[in-house]
Design a protein around this motif. Structure first.
Motif, PDB file in Angstrom:
ATOM      1  N   PRO A   1     -11.804  48.428  32.975  1.00 33.84           N
ATOM      2  CA  PRO A   1     -10.071  48.834  32.761  1.00 33.84           C
ATOM      3  C   PRO A   1      -8.582  48.266  33.434  1.00 33.84           C
ATOM      4  O   PRO A   1      -9.178  47.423  34.153  1.00 33.84           O
TER       5      PRO A   1
ATOM      6  N   LEU B   1       0.135  50.469  34.761  1.00 31.71           N
ATOM      7  CA  LEU B   1       0.029  51.301  33.389  1.00 31.71           C
ATOM      8  C   LEU B   1       1.442  52.894  33.618  1.00 31.71           C
ATOM      9  O   LEU B   1       1.794  52.976  32.962  1.00 31.71           O
TER      10      LEU B   1
ATOM     11  N   GLU C   1       2.347  54.988  31.237  1.00 32.84           N
ATOM     12  CA  GLU C   1       1.571  55.607  30.823  1.00 32.84           C
ATOM     13  C   GLU C   1       0.320  56.357  31.702  1.00 32.84           C
ATOM     14  O   GLU C   1      -0.364  56.121  31.819  1.00 32.84           O
TER      15      GLU C   1
ATOM     16  N   LYS D   1      -1.282  58.825  31.264  1.00 30.14           N
ATOM     17  CA  LYS D   1      -2.650  60.169  31.321  1.00 30.14           C
ATOM     18  C   LYS D   1      -3.436  58.781  31.879  1.00 30.14           C
ATOM     19  O   LYS D   1      -4.485  58.990  31.957  1.00 30.14           O
ATOM     20  N   GLU D   2      -3.316  57.832  30.662  1.00 29.64           N
ATOM     21  CA  GLU D   2      -4.166  56.658  30.924  1.00 29.64           C
ATOM     22  C   GLU D   2      -4.864  56.558  32.132  1.00 29.64           C
ATOM     23  O   GLU D   2      -5.362  56.486  32.555  1.00 29.64           O
TER      24      GLU D   2
ATOM     25  N   LYS E   1      -6.611  59.235  34.275  1.00 30.96           N
ATOM     26  CA  LYS E   1      -7.802  58.886  33.889  1.00 30.96           C
ATOM     27  C   LYS E   1      -8.520  57.508  35.298  1.00 30.96           C
ATOM     28  O   LYS E   1      -9.406  58.118  34.696  1.00 30.96           O
TER      29      LYS E   1
END
Ligand code: BGC
Length: 433
Positions: free
Chosen positions: A184, A190, A195, A197-198, A201
């Motif tokens: 990832p 990120l 970003e 949410k990503e 996760k």
């Protein structure tokens, strides 16, 4: 640590393996490329150093690219450059294109030398970050060993053996490329891009099986390129730049690149050159494992302090043996191996850990790349000057010079390197800035 985190770190640390392989492969190929391309010594010297020049450029480009486009995409590009360089060098028929493909390899090595440790530090938890970033040093030294072994097995190929020596690097490079697609993007990068949410996760997936430290980023929106004008940021960049340069001034690469010259100056026969290089590589690997075991408990600074003193002592011993004419003894061998072991337990891995920790997120890639650029400039300086230093000054004063450099490193570490073990990257940022 979750298995996923370990897998991801291993894949990214393949960048280190290619770094080690690419810088070491040339030593075994030199005797064959020199007559093939009809090079004199000077041209050969430049061909060898061209990789390091590529590294300097590669790491400079990788800094801003890493901050803008993340860690994963630039690493994919790095893997592609490694493949192009391996196949291109293997198939080259003109010196000009051969040097060009080696330069491309250098760009990849330089970029990987920054992106891999930075990525690993950003996915790690505090308790294991030292160990995981040191994994990158472990793969560097394994890469060096692999190159020695593969050169050894390929040397008997009757025609154009050197083409195979360079070409086989395409195998680990392709493995690196394919595996990177399963890795990832760095969640910390990120998060800095908003970003959330990503990022969360990915963080959850990476740390599912562990205690689950929270992914937090202090408000770094105020950080941008203008901060470089502020002393508190500039100060830590300077600390990184000096420490990285000092890693090269330990003298590690006078042994890694020139061990056979040193052994023959000491009066040992050169027939065993390969055996000696392999012993050096094995000791380097084993003691890097020792460092990985202790870096998170004993601490980065303590390892650096003990390591620099030991390197000072072993090099002083070598200097004494050469100056007193007793160099052709078992003790010289023990001193060399003791020196390698001390490097592998300290400056080898710990430099990469410190560099990946002391800069705030938003400028981490750019600041690390400045520091690592100074490492490559140091490597260039050492590799270019050592042969003439050894023949001009002799072993005694050459080793004394590097012994003194280790003493300087000791005082530098003592005065300037912060204690960072067990802290999150964000806590370190708060502590230092
Ligand atoms: C250094 C390299 C060196 C290697 C050998 C790395 O940490 O940066 O210059 O060749 O270790 O162990």
């Amino acid at each position: 640590m979750s298995k996923y985190l370990v897998r991801v770190s291993f894949v990214v640390a393949l960048g280190g393996l290619l770094f080690g392989f690419d810088t070491a492969v040339i030593s075994g190929a030199n005797p064959f490329i020199q007559p093939y391309f009809e090079m004199d010594d000077w041209t050969l010297g430049w061909t060898v150093s061209s990789v390091i020049l590529g590294c300097i450029v590669g790491v400079v480009i990788a800094g801003p690219v890493g901050d803008l486009y993340g860690r994963k995409r630039p690493l994919i590009l790095v893997a592609i450059l490694f493949i192009i360089s391996a196949l291109g060098s293997a198939l080259a028929t003109q010196l000009f294109s051969f040097i060009g493909y080696r330069l491309i390899g250098g760009l990849a090595v330089g970029a990987a030398s920054m992106l891999s440790p930075v990525y690993i530090s950003e996915v790690s938890t505090n308790a294991h970050r030292g160990k995981l970033v040191s994994l990158n040093q472990l793969t560097i030294v394994i890469g060096i060993l692999l190159a020695f072994f593969s050169n050894y097995f390929l040397v008997d190929i009757p025609e154009d053996n050197w083409r195979w020596m360079f070409g086989v690097e395409a195998i680990p490079a392709s493995l690196f490329l394919v595996s990177l697609f399963y890795v990832p993007e760095s969640p910390r990068w990120l998060l800095l891009r908003g970003e959330q949410k990503e990022a969360n996760k990915i963080w959850k997936k990476l740390h599912a099986e562990s205690e689950g430290e929270k992914l937090t980023v202090i408000n770094e929106s105020k950080l941008n390129f203008k901060i470089l004008k502020e002393w508190k940021y500039l100060k830590w960049i300077l600390v990184g730049v000096v420490l990285a340069f000092l890693q090269q001034m330990t003298g590690i690469n006078i042994i890694m690149y020139y061990a056979p010259n040193i052994f023959s100056t000491a009066g040992f026969s050169t027939d065993n050159a390969l055996l000696q290089t392999i012993v050096v590589g094995v000791v380097n690997t084993l003691f890097t494992l020792v460092a990985m075991r202790f870096v998170d408990s004993f601490g980065r600074k303590n390892l650096l302090l003990v390591g620099t003193v030991l390197m000072f002592l072993f090099l002083s011993l070598m200097s004494y043996l050469f100056l007193s004419g007793q160099q052709q003894s078992m003790i010289t061998l023990i001193a060399i191996l003791g020196f390698i072991a001390s490097f592998a337990c300290s400056m080898g891995p710990v430099l990469w850990v410190v560099i990946s920790e002391i800069f705030p997120g938003e400028i981490r890639a750019m600041a690390s790349s400045l520091a690592i650029m100074s490492l490559w400039i140091g490597a260039f300086f050492v590799s270019l000057t050592f042969p003439s230093m050894l023949s001009g000054w002799g072993g005694g004063y050459s080793f004394l010079f590097y012994a003194c450099c280790n003493l300087i490193s000791f005082f530098f570490v003592w005065k300037f390197i912060p204690k960072t073990k067990g802290k999150s990257l964000e806590e370190i940022t708060e502590l230092l800035y």
